[in-house]
Design a protein around this motif. Structure first.
Motif: not given
Length: 334
Positions: A22-23, A164-166, A198-200, A246-247
């Motif tokens: 993604l990134g 949003v915290v990832h 959030t998480g992938g 990250t992305g």
């Protein structure tokens, strides 16, 4: 192949290889848009993982996605390329002979790659966006490294206005400790901000651990890896995005959403957003580390909870006090 416009079906084709994450795709958008403008009568085909097709097509730079992926950022096999050879093949995947050879095996009329005998030198110390735009410039193709914004998503956000915290990242060396993320989440909530975690894919346990340590066992925890449309809308309508390198950090920049990004072991000079008061890159200089290591990098661990919370609260305060600018850009905090 996933196609944006069937009217380009019989046009000569430009095949661009950037089968990464993604990134990487977002960092390559300025170069892709340069290719799109340089070949207006061609169908621009991007060889990349199929899961990123929606994002690629939304950039306006790509007509078709050709599914191609390999583990660990390796060069994918392109032998399933359909139809006649591409008119032009462009290697935006890397600087080695492997990606060049994968494209050369398709016998394009013209091949642009760093590893070609007439290819430009590899500029290893440039930011990723600048490097690929410079590569195209060497071939007479103008590209603007600041041309990276995405259009507003059409999908509604699952949490408009939230922070949003990832906490996740592809490698352990780029993952700040969960207890530190949890401490920042507690601080943000104490200041009155809604925080969504959030998480992938594959990061559910990590996200739930941060949620538990921050005092919340349910609600505002988005696990399982959101579909791209929802993820894009979540970031676009967030008040702030906090993440590692990250992305999602690149997605925040692409939507002009304020962000705090924790860098280590890779310098933001190489992968960070353009300079802007809206995007803070926290980074502690030091000897080079392994971006694919399993444990948190020493530079990353030198970033303290207090400075992360302070950076987030500063941007959130500014978000209330002044309008959002029209273009993204990073202030590096040492």
């Amino acid at each position: 192949m996933t196609t944006a416009d069937q009217r380009t079906e019989h046009a000569p084709r430009v095949l661009v290889l950037r089968a990464l994450g993604l990134g990487d795709l977002l960092a390559g958008v300025p170069a892709l848009r340069g290719v799109r403008r340089a070949f207006p009568g061609h169908q621009v085909v991007l060889a990349q993982p199929p899961g990123l097709a929606e994002l690629a097509l939304s950039t306006g730079a790509v007509d078709t996605v050709f599914p191609a992926e390999a583990p660990d950022r390796a060069v994918p096999d392109l032998a399933h390329w359909p139809g006649p050879p591409p008119d032009v093949a462009i290697d935006l995947h890397g600087n080695g002979p492997e990606s060049r050879d994968a494209l050369a095996a398709l016998h394009p009329r013209r091949l642009l790659a760093h590893a070609c005998p007439d290819g430009p030198p590899w500029r290893g110390q440039l930011n990723e966006r600048d490097r690929w735009c410079a590569f195209l410039h060497d071939h007479g193709i103008p590209a603007d490294p600041l041309d990276l914004r995405l259009p507003p998503p059409v999908t509604p956000s699952p949490a408009p206005g939230a922070v949003v915290v990832h906490p996740g990242a592809a490698s352990g060396s780029r993952r700040w400790p969960t207890e530190r993320f949890a401490a920042v989440v507690r601080c943000l909530r104490a200041a009155g901000h809604r925080v969504v975690l959030t998480g992938g894919p594959g990061e559910d346990a990590l996200v739930r651990l941060v949620a538990e340590r921050s005092g919340r066992r349910g609600g505002d925890v988005l696990t399982g890896g959101l579909p791209f449309g929802q993820l894009s809308a979540l970031v676009a309508e967030a008040s702030l995005v906090l993440s590692g390198d990250t992305g999602l950090a690149h997605l925040a920049v692409a939507h002009g959403t304020r962000s705090v990004t924790l860098f280590g072991p890779v310098s933001p000079r190489l992968w960070g957003p353009p300079p802007s008061p809206d995007h803070l890159a926290l980074w502690k200089p030091g000897p080079p580390g392994d971006p694919h290591g399993r444990t948190p990098d020493a530079r990353l661990l030198r970033i303290r909870t207090g400075e992360v919370a302070a950076a987030c609260l500063m941007l959130l305060r500014d978000d209330r006090d002044r309008p959002r600018p029209s273009g993204p850009e990073v202030a590096h905090v040492h």
